[in-house]
Design a protein around this motif. Structure first.
Motif, short mmCIF file in Angstrom:
data_model
loop_
_atom_site.label_atom_id
_atom_site.label_comp_id
_atom_site.label_asym_id
_atom_site.label_seq_id
_atom_site.Cartn_x
_atom_site.Cartn_y
_atom_site.Cartn_z
N LEU A 1 48.12 43.01 48.91
CA LEU A 1 47.45 42.67 47.65
C LEU A 1 47.98 41.40 47.00
CD1 LEU A 1 47.04 46.11 45.83
CD2 LEU A 1 45.33 44.84 47.13
N ALA A 2 49.28 41.11 47.17
CA ALA A 2 49.89 40.10 46.30
C ALA A 2 50.53 38.93 47.02
CB ALA A 2 50.94 40.78 45.41
N THR A 3 50.19 38.70 48.29
CA THR A 3 50.72 37.52 48.97
C THR A 3 49.57 36.72 49.60
OG1 THR A 3 51.06 38.67 51.09
CG2 THR A 3 52.89 38.69 49.51
N GLU A 4 49.89 35.49 49.96
CA GLU A 4 48.96 34.58 50.65
C GLU A 4 47.69 34.30 49.87
OE1 GLU A 4 48.29 35.49 54.75
OE2 GLU A 4 50.43 35.83 55.15
N GLN A 5 47.75 34.49 48.54
CA GLN A 5 46.61 34.16 47.68
C GLN A 5 45.33 34.87 48.12
OE1 GLN A 5 47.47 32.84 44.66
NE2 GLN A 5 46.27 31.00 44.88
N ARG A 6 45.47 36.06 48.68
CA ARG A 6 44.26 36.80 49.06
C ARG A 6 43.41 37.09 47.83
NH1 ARG A 6 48.25 39.14 52.25
NH2 ARG A 6 47.94 38.84 54.50
N ILE A 7 44.09 37.49 46.75
CA ILE A 7 43.40 37.75 45.48
C ILE A 7 44.14 36.96 44.41
CG2 ILE A 7 42.56 39.49 43.87
CD1 ILE A 7 42.90 41.56 46.11
N PRO A 8 43.74 35.73 44.13
CA PRO A 8 44.45 34.90 43.15
C PRO A 8 44.58 35.59 41.80
CG PRO A 8 42.90 33.57 44.39
CD PRO A 8 42.62 35.00 44.77
N GLY A 9 45.80 35.56 41.26
CA GLY A 9 46.05 36.16 39.96
C GLY A 9 46.55 37.58 40.02
N LYS B 1 38.54 30.64 45.58
CA LYS B 1 38.38 32.01 46.08
C LYS B 1 37.67 32.88 45.06
CE LYS B 1 42.10 32.13 49.46
NZ LYS B 1 43.35 32.80 49.89
N LEU B 2 37.10 33.99 45.53
CA LEU B 2 36.34 34.87 44.65
C LEU B 2 37.23 35.49 43.58
CD1 LEU B 2 33.85 36.89 46.91
CD2 LEU B 2 33.33 35.08 45.26
N ASN B 3 36.71 35.49 42.37
CA ASN B 3 37.36 36.14 41.24
C ASN B 3 37.15 37.65 41.36
OD1 ASN B 3 37.91 37.24 38.69
ND2 ASN B 3 37.25 35.40 37.63
N PRO B 4 38.22 38.45 41.33
CA PRO B 4 38.05 39.90 41.48
C PRO B 4 37.25 40.55 40.36
CG PRO B 4 40.30 39.37 40.86
CD PRO B 4 39.64 38.07 41.20
N LEU B 5 36.96 39.82 39.28
CA LEU B 5 36.15 40.36 38.20
C LEU B 5 34.65 40.13 38.41
CD1 LEU B 5 38.26 39.23 35.10
CD2 LEU B 5 38.33 41.44 36.26
N CYS B 6 34.31 39.26 39.36
CA CYS B 6 32.90 38.89 39.53
C CYS B 6 32.16 39.89 40.42
CB CYS B 6 32.78 37.47 40.08
SG CYS B 6 33.20 37.29 41.83
N ASP B 7 30.84 39.90 40.32
CA ASP B 7 30.02 40.84 41.09
C ASP B 7 30.12 40.60 42.59
OD1 ASP B 7 29.20 42.02 38.73
OD2 ASP B 7 27.33 40.88 38.61
N GLU B 8 30.38 39.36 42.98
CA GLU B 8 30.45 39.04 44.40
C GLU B 8 31.69 39.60 45.07
OE1 GLU B 8 27.67 36.56 42.34
OE2 GLU B 8 29.82 36.84 41.97
N PHE B 9 32.65 40.02 44.28
CA PHE B 9 33.87 40.62 44.83
C PHE B 9 33.56 42.08 45.19
CE2 PHE B 9 38.10 42.45 44.94
CZ PHE B 9 38.89 41.43 45.46
N THR B 10 32.88 42.25 46.29
CA THR B 10 32.42 43.57 46.73
C THR B 10 33.47 44.27 47.57
OG1 THR B 10 31.46 42.63 48.74
CG2 THR B 10 30.04 42.72 46.78
N PHE B 11 33.22 45.54 47.87
CA PHE B 11 34.14 46.26 48.75
C PHE B 11 34.17 45.61 50.14
CE2 PHE B 11 34.91 49.49 52.05
CZ PHE B 11 36.23 49.81 51.72
N MET C 1 55.47 36.53 34.04
CA MET C 1 54.75 35.52 34.79
C MET C 1 53.25 35.61 34.51
SD MET C 1 56.65 33.54 36.60
CE MET C 1 58.37 33.43 37.02
N LEU C 2 52.61 34.47 34.49
CA LEU C 2 51.16 34.45 34.29
C LEU C 2 50.46 35.09 35.49
CD1 LEU C 2 50.67 30.79 33.01
CD2 LEU C 2 50.17 32.87 31.70
N GLU C 3 49.68 36.11 35.20
CA GLU C 3 48.79 36.69 36.21
C GLU C 3 47.40 36.74 35.59
OE1 GLU C 3 50.34 40.03 38.43
OE2 GLU C 3 52.40 39.36 38.12
N LEU C 4 46.45 37.25 36.32
CA LEU C 4 45.05 37.12 35.91
C LEU C 4 44.77 37.61 34.48
CD1 LEU C 4 41.98 37.53 38.14
CD2 LEU C 4 41.95 38.51 35.86
N PRO C 5 45.28 38.76 34.05
CA PRO C 5 44.98 39.19 32.67
C PRO C 5 45.45 38.21 31.61
CG PRO C 5 45.84 41.01 33.97
CD PRO C 5 46.05 39.78 34.79
N GLU C 6 46.60 37.57 31.85
CA GLU C 6 47.14 36.62 30.88
C GLU C 6 46.39 35.29 30.93
OE1 GLU C 6 49.10 39.92 31.07
OE2 GLU C 6 49.37 38.65 32.84
#
Length: 274
Positions: free
Chosen positions: A165-173, A135-145, A1-6
């Protein structure tokens, strides 16, 4: 399945290799598929796209967006685009074919299930796309702790590490595929009850999310998936179908699997907090 790395890898390859190509013909559902889902009027795809030029590509979580002058094509879940330069290599089965005027083509063959959106720019109202693209991209600087920590609902409702981590589109991809190595790296079992998580656990999860997603993208995706040209990704997964019953590379204990939350999870009983 397509996820963020792909989606990251394939969108970059589309931008580098397909920009400037002119679409000559569109073919939809050459091979019927029960779980190929289309957004927009299929009958209008040819009118929308034929004669259009590929202008750019982007990724939104696990979704790939390919843009022409006036339209956008979006591929999600099992809708993998694959590029072919030679007619002799064209696949016989496919759910979407995009032919270019130079004789090359992109084919989409659905794996399990997949979604394809072809609509004029600015008109897509599909919730999954809007959520992924805003939603914020987990690779971007704004994705802070602090942002990551705020994603946990904290309402004392039972929520597993996988569900967090993987439901409700909390972190897309971030889906069930990349989830496995992230949790292994953080030392947390997918079934771990997040109500028991310490601040150190949240810190470990955040660090692993950022580190591993970056590594997977930099290495062209996971070795369990393929890119635009049909090549496997360079990131070697620690926990996947390839490592089942193999020794954990950290402790040497056997990797196991279980069914959980509608999918398969892989884990090391010794390394991951239950």
């Amino acid at each position: 399945m397509l996820e963020l790395p792909e989606s990251y890898t394939i969108s970059r390859q589309i931008a580098e290799s397909l920009t400037g190509k002119v679409i000559s013909r569109i073919e939809v559902l050459h091979t019927p598929h029960r779980f190929a889902f289309f957004h927009g009027e299929i009958q209008s795809y040819g009118e929308l796209l034929e004669g259009q030029t590929i202008m750019n590509a982007a990724y939104h979580g696990g979704m790939i967006e390919m843009d022409t002058e006036d339209c956008m094509l979006v591929f999600a879940d099992g809708a993998y685009p694959r590029y072919y330069e030679e007619k002799k290599d064209f696949p016989k089965k496919h759910q979407l074919a995009i032919y270019f005027d130079d004789g090359t083509a992109v084919f989409v063959s659905i794996q399990m299930y997949g979604f394809i959106y072809i609509v004029p720019k600015g008109t897509c109202t599909e919730g999954y796309y809007l959520s992924s693209s805003t939603k914020l991209n987990p690779l971007c600087d704004e994705f802070t702790f602090a942002y990551f920590r705020s994603l946990y609902p904290g309402n004392h409702k039972k929520l597993s590490a996988k569900a967090f981590l993987a439901t409700e589109q909390r972190i897309p991809g971030l889906g069930n595929g990349v989830l496995q190595d992230i949790l292994w790296d953080a030392g947390i079992d997918p079934r771990f009850d997040m109500r028991e998580a310490s601040e150190a656990d949240f810190t470990a999860l955040y660090t692993s999310v950022r580190k591993l997603l970056k590594e997977m993208c930099e290495q062209g995706g996971r070795d369990t998936e393929k890119d635009l040209f049909g090549q496997k990704g360079g990131y070697i997964t620690q926990l996947s179908k390839h490592s089942l019953f193999e020794p954990c590379t950290r402790c040497g204990n056997e990797i196991h699997k279980a069914s959980f939350l509608g999918g398969t999870v892989y884990y090391c009983e010794h390394c991951q907090k239950k």
